[in-house]
Structures are given as C-alpha cells and as structure tokens.
Design a protein around this motif. Structure first.
Motif, PDB file in Angstrom:
ATOM      1  N   HIS A 178      30.458  -0.318  31.717  1.00  0.00           N
ATOM      2  CA  HIS A 178      31.495   0.704  31.554  1.00  0.00           C
ATOM      3  C   HIS A 178      31.391   1.373  30.190  1.00  0.00           C
ATOM      4  CE1 HIS A 178      35.488   2.579  32.154  1.00  0.00           C
ATOM      5  NE2 HIS A 178      35.638   2.361  30.856  1.00  0.00           N
ATOM      6  N   PHE A 179      31.296   0.572  29.139  1.00  0.00           N
ATOM      7  CA  PHE A 179      31.239   1.142  27.794  1.00  0.00           C
ATOM      8  C   PHE A 179      29.939   1.912  27.570  1.00  0.00           C
ATOM      9  CE2 PHE A 179      34.204  -2.510  26.384  1.00  0.00           C
ATOM     10  CZ  PHE A 179      35.297  -1.808  26.847  1.00  0.00           C
ATOM     11  N   LEU A 180      28.838   1.433  28.137  1.00  0.00           N
ATOM     12  CA  LEU A 180      27.591   2.179  27.999  1.00  0.00           C
ATOM     13  C   LEU A 180      27.670   3.518  28.711  1.00  0.00           C
ATOM     14  CD1 LEU A 180      24.923  -0.636  28.413  1.00  0.00           C
ATOM     15  CD2 LEU A 180      25.439   0.639  26.333  1.00  0.00           C
ATOM     16  N   GLY A 181      28.378   3.570  29.832  1.00  0.00           N
ATOM     17  CA  GLY A 181      28.613   4.866  30.476  1.00  0.00           C
ATOM     18  C   GLY A 181      29.381   5.797  29.563  1.00  0.00           C
ATOM     19  N   ASN A 182      30.393   5.260  28.889  1.00  0.00           N
ATOM     20  CA  ASN A 182      31.128   6.066  27.912  1.00  0.00           C
ATOM     21  C   ASN A 182      30.202   6.558  26.802  1.00  0.00           C
ATOM     22  OD1 ASN A 182      33.496   5.532  29.296  1.00  0.00           O
ATOM     23  ND2 ASN A 182      34.225   3.975  27.859  1.00  0.00           N
ATOM     24  N   ALA A 183      29.316   5.683  26.337  1.00  0.00           N
ATOM     25  CA  ALA A 183      28.412   6.040  25.245  1.00  0.00           C
ATOM     26  C   ALA A 183      27.488   7.181  25.651  1.00  0.00           C
ATOM     27  CB  ALA A 183      27.598   4.816  24.829  1.00  0.00           C
ATOM     28  N   ARG A 184      26.937   7.100  26.841  1.00  0.00           N
ATOM     29  CA  ARG A 184      26.016   8.152  27.284  1.00  0.00           C
ATOM     30  C   ARG A 184      26.740   9.482  27.455  1.00  0.00           C
ATOM     31  NH1 ARG A 184      24.172   3.533  30.746  1.00  0.00           N
ATOM     32  NH2 ARG A 184      22.310   2.704  29.678  1.00  0.00           N
ATOM     33  N   ARG A 185      27.958   9.431  27.982  1.00  0.00           N
ATOM     34  CA  ARG A 185      28.738  10.674  28.118  1.00  0.00           C
ATOM     35  C   ARG A 185      29.093  11.247  26.751  1.00  0.00           C
ATOM     36  NH1 ARG A 185      30.607   7.716  32.582  1.00  0.00           N
ATOM     37  NH2 ARG A 185      32.259   6.709  31.368  1.00  0.00           N
ATOM     38  N   ARG A 186      29.434  10.381  25.816  1.00  0.00           N
ATOM     39  CA  ARG A 186      29.785  10.838  24.461  1.00  0.00           C
ATOM     40  C   ARG A 186      28.572  11.470  23.777  1.00  0.00           C
ATOM     41  NH1 ARG A 186      33.603  12.928  21.189  1.00  0.00           N
ATOM     42  NH2 ARG A 186      33.850  11.804  19.210  1.00  0.00           N
ATOM     43  N   ALA A 187      27.390  10.896  23.979  1.00  0.00           N
ATOM     44  CA  ALA A 187      26.178  11.465  23.395  1.00  0.00           C
ATOM     45  C   ALA A 187      25.918  12.867  23.941  1.00  0.00           C
ATOM     46  CB  ALA A 187      24.991  10.551  23.676  1.00  0.00           C
ATOM     47  N   VAL A 188      26.157  13.047  25.219  1.00  0.00           N
ATOM     48  CA  VAL A 188      26.001  14.387  25.813  1.00  0.00           C
ATOM     49  C   VAL A 188      27.048  15.336  25.242  1.00  0.00           C
ATOM     50  CG1 VAL A 188      26.182  15.701  27.961  1.00  0.00           C
ATOM     51  CG2 VAL A 188      24.929  13.534  27.927  1.00  0.00           C
ATOM     52  N   GLU A 189      28.280  14.859  25.150  1.00  0.00           N
ATOM     53  CA  GLU A 189      29.375  15.683  24.630  1.00  0.00           C
ATOM     54  C   GLU A 189      29.087  16.179  23.219  1.00  0.00           C
ATOM     55  OE1 GLU A 189      34.054  15.033  23.257  1.00  0.00           O
ATOM     56  OE2 GLU A 189      33.079  13.554  24.548  1.00  0.00           O
ATOM     57  N   LEU A 190      28.492  15.326  22.379  1.00  0.00           N
ATOM     58  CA  LEU A 190      28.214  15.693  20.990  1.00  0.00           C
ATOM     59  C   LEU A 190      26.838  16.331  20.816  1.00  0.00           C
ATOM     60  CD1 LEU A 190      29.736  12.705  18.961  1.00  0.00           C
ATOM     61  CD2 LEU A 190      30.800  14.849  19.657  1.00  0.00           C
ATOM     62  N   GLY A 191      26.104  16.482  21.901  1.00  0.00           N
ATOM     63  CA  GLY A 191      24.796  17.138  21.821  1.00  0.00           C
ATOM     64  C   GLY A 191      23.716  16.312  21.173  1.00  0.00           C
ATOM     65  N   VAL A 192      23.802  14.980  21.305  1.00  0.00           N
ATOM     66  CA  VAL A 192      22.829  14.107  20.629  1.00  0.00           C
ATOM     67  C   VAL A 192      22.118  13.167  21.598  1.00  0.00           C
ATOM     68  CG1 VAL A 192      24.043  14.223  18.415  1.00  0.00           C
ATOM     69  CG2 VAL A 192      24.637  12.405  20.055  1.00  0.00           C
ATOM     70  N   ALA A 193      22.215  13.445  22.885  1.00  0.00           N
ATOM     71  CA  ALA A 193      21.643  12.535  23.874  1.00  0.00           C
ATOM     72  C   ALA A 193      20.133  12.385  23.720  1.00  0.00           C
ATOM     73  CB  ALA A 193      21.983  13.012  25.288  1.00  0.00           C
ATOM     74  N   ASP A 194      19.468  13.400  23.170  1.00  0.00           N
ATOM     75  CA  ASP A 194      18.015  13.320  23.009  1.00  0.00           C
ATOM     76  C   ASP A 194      17.613  12.417  21.847  1.00  0.00           C
ATOM     77  OD1 ASP A 194      19.190  15.168  21.244  1.00  0.00           O
ATOM     78  OD2 ASP A 194      17.297  16.226  20.963  1.00  0.00           O
ATOM     79  N   ARG A 195      18.567  12.018  21.011  1.00  0.00           N
ATOM     80  CA  ARG A 195      18.256  11.191  19.843  1.00  0.00           C
ATOM     81  C   ARG A 195      18.602   9.722  20.030  1.00  0.00           C
ATOM     82  NH1 ARG A 195      21.388  14.943  15.494  1.00  0.00           N
ATOM     83  NH2 ARG A 195      20.552  16.959  16.179  1.00  0.00           N
ATOM     84  N   VAL A 249      20.558  10.965  12.592  1.00  0.00           N
ATOM     85  CA  VAL A 249      19.861   9.715  12.837  1.00  0.00           C
ATOM     86  C   VAL A 249      19.391   9.665  14.281  1.00  0.00           C
ATOM     87  CG1 VAL A 249      21.372   8.586  11.142  1.00  0.00           C
ATOM     88  CG2 VAL A 249      21.807   8.281  13.598  1.00  0.00           C
ATOM     89  N   THR A 250      18.413   8.798  14.540  1.00  0.00           N
ATOM     90  CA  THR A 250      18.029   8.441  15.896  1.00  0.00           C
ATOM     91  C   THR A 250      18.283   6.951  16.060  1.00  0.00           C
ATOM     92  OG1 THR A 250      15.740   7.962  15.262  1.00  0.00           O
ATOM     93  CG2 THR A 250      16.251  10.221  15.941  1.00  0.00           C
ATOM     94  N   GLY A 251      18.462   6.506  17.302  1.00  0.00           N
ATOM     95  CA  GLY A 251      18.747   5.088  17.405  1.00  0.00           C
ATOM     96  C   GLY A 251      18.888   4.567  18.801  1.00  0.00           C
ATOM     97  N   THR A 252      19.126   3.253  18.849  1.00  0.00           N
ATOM     98  CA  THR A 252      19.283   2.506  20.092  1.00  0.00           C
ATOM     99  C   THR A 252      20.549   1.675  20.008  1.00  0.00           C
ATOM    100  OG1 THR A 252      16.893   2.340  20.410  1.00  0.00           O
ATOM    101  CG2 THR A 252      18.263   0.769  21.608  1.00  0.00           C
ATOM    102  N   GLY A 253      21.351   1.733  21.060  1.00  0.00           N
ATOM    103  CA  GLY A 253      22.511   0.871  21.189  1.00  0.00           C
ATOM    104  C   GLY A 253      22.326  -0.075  22.359  1.00  0.00           C
ATOM    105  N   VAL A 254      22.701  -1.325  22.170  1.00  0.00           N
ATOM    106  CA  VAL A 254      22.537  -2.355  23.196  1.00  0.00           C
ATOM    107  C   VAL A 254      23.886  -2.994  23.454  1.00  0.00           C
ATOM    108  CG1 VAL A 254      21.292  -4.438  23.868  1.00  0.00           C
ATOM    109  CG2 VAL A 254      20.212  -2.795  22.302  1.00  0.00           C
ATOM    110  N   ASP A 255      24.262  -3.110  24.734  1.00  0.00           N
ATOM    111  CA  ASP A 255      25.552  -3.720  25.049  1.00  0.00           C
ATOM    112  C   ASP A 255      25.510  -4.304  26.449  1.00  0.00           C
ATOM    113  OD1 ASP A 255      28.406  -3.536  23.536  1.00  0.00           O
ATOM    114  OD2 ASP A 255      28.700  -3.722  25.709  1.00  0.00           O
TER     115      ASP A 255
END
Length: 248
Positions: A70-87, A60-66
């Motif tokens: 702090h939690f958004l920083g976690n989200a961006r790091r997690r996206a990089v960790e799982l290889g999905v930051a481009d989506r 999927v592709t998508g947008t998260g809003v919060d």
C-alpha cells in the motif's frame, strides 16, 4: 509479505510515517548538502516522501525499499505527482535483507532500526550499501526525560526503559560504533502531533465507515486510550530525530 492491516489503516493517509514534516526533510536535505546526482538508498521507505521531496528539490536519484504494498503504491503515485518518477525506484522487499549492488552516496533508515535488530545492526546493514566516504542517516527515538515508571515506558510503546537511550547516550553510541555525528535534525512537538494525532482522525473516519469490521473493536479501544497516552507519556518523554553519520 506485507504490513499488518491495522497499521496500514491507521497511517493510510500519511505521507510521512515518522514524527517528521516536509519542512524537517527540507532542513535535513540542505544540512547534509544534497546535490543533483546524489544517490540515496532508503530502507523501510514507507510512502517514499523523503526520496520524492529530495528528488524534486535537490535532483537526487535513489531507491526505496519497503514491505508495504500500500505505501509503495503511494510512493510511486507521489513520484509521478512531483515529476520525479524517472529518478526513483521503489522495491517491494524485506528491507532488512536489501543491499545495493553498487555503493550509494547516502544510505538511510529513518525510523525502522528494528530492521537490523537495533541501531548497531542497522548501521552495519546500511554500511554494506554505502560507498567509501558516504553518509549514513539513522532515524531513532530517544528519551527526552527519564521515564519514572513502567506505565510511562509502555505509554511510549516500549517494553523496557532500556529499549531507548537518552540523547547523550545515543550520540555516545554512534561514537563508540566508530562513527562521527556530523548533523542532526530533531522532531518537535508539532511534528509529533502531525504524525500521531493525524492517526486518530483517520481511525475515527475508518470506524464511522466500517462499524462492523473485525478490527472495529480494537480500533475503538485504541481511540479511547491513545490520545491520553500520547499527551501524558509520549509527547513529554519521547524524542526522535534523524542523525547523519560518517565513518571515522
């Protein structure tokens, strides 16, 4: 614009800020038939785990809003960790005022219906971002058993019994608002424990490291009270689930 410091401390290590687990999100993603290219909006996305898992597992592709930096920083790091930051895109904003300019396939608010002043208002908000024929996801508490007194109500973090419905009442509300309930995946005792009990461990670690902080007294009182309140009230009386809806 941010979450209160106490909330961030309490859930700083959580990847999921609801009584859900990675396995529950996997079941939900399969149940609603996610496919590569499905577009998802997640309002009050927290640390973005739902979007990150679904981007990895379903494409999927998508947008998260919060509102939480702090939690958004976690989200961006997690996206990089799982290889999905481009989506995925994560936006720091008041999710209660966010509408996607183009319709999405799935619009979700999982556990934060206060954004719209309750279930009805949140459904109305999400529908503004939903393409015709799209799927709406609502995460919401419900009474598993009738609370016998006000102590039980307050032990479940409610001010009045009417703050939540029982499960039949919640399902009837969806129908009365003009939506078909087409799927649901409910929390269970283990997923509740992973959400709530993990907070106690984090709070105790924080107290050990910060005994003189201005919040130490508040957290010490919370740790004295919260475990017993949880097993006495919240675990037996309060349910929670994610409900998939389609406009009738």
């Amino acid at each position: 614009m941010d979450l209160p410091r106490s909330f961030v401390i309490r859930e700083q290590h959580h990847r999921i800020h609801d009584p859900y687990t990675e396995e529950k999100f996997a079941v939900l993603g399969r149940a609603i038939g996610l496919r590569a290219g499905t577009t998802v909006l997640d309002l009050a996305c927290g640390s973005g785990e739902m979007l990150c898992l679904w981007a990895r597992d379903h494409g999927v592709t998508g947008t998260g809003v919060d509102i939480s930096t702090h939690f958004l920083g976690n989200a961006r790091r997690r996206a990089v960790e799982l290889g999905v930051a481009d989506r995925l895109t994560f936006v720091h904003a008041d999710a209660g005022g966010h509408v996607e300019p183009t319709g999405v396939d799935v619009a979700a608010c999982v556990g934060a219906t206060w954004l719209g002043g309750g279930v009805a208002g949140t459904i109305e908000l999400l529908e503004r971002s939903l393409r015709p024929g799209g799927l709406l996801l609502i995460g919401e508490p419900f009474w598993r058993a009738d609370p016998p007194d006000q102590a039980t109500v307050e032990g479940c973090h409610a001010s009045a019994k009417e703050d939540f419905r029982d499960l039949p009442g919640l399902v009837a509300q969806f129908r009365d608002l003009g939506w078909d309930l087409v799927e649901m995946v409910l929390a269970d005792g283990d997923s509740w424990d992973r959400y709530v009990a993990a907070q106690w461990f984090t709070v105790r670690q924080w107290l050990d490291a910060n005994p003189d902080d201005e919040l130490a007294g508040e957290f010490r009182a919370e740790l004295d009270r919260a475990p017993l309140d949880y097993v006495r009230y919240q675990r037996p009386y309060l349910g929670w689930g994610v409900f998939a809806l389609k406009r009738r």
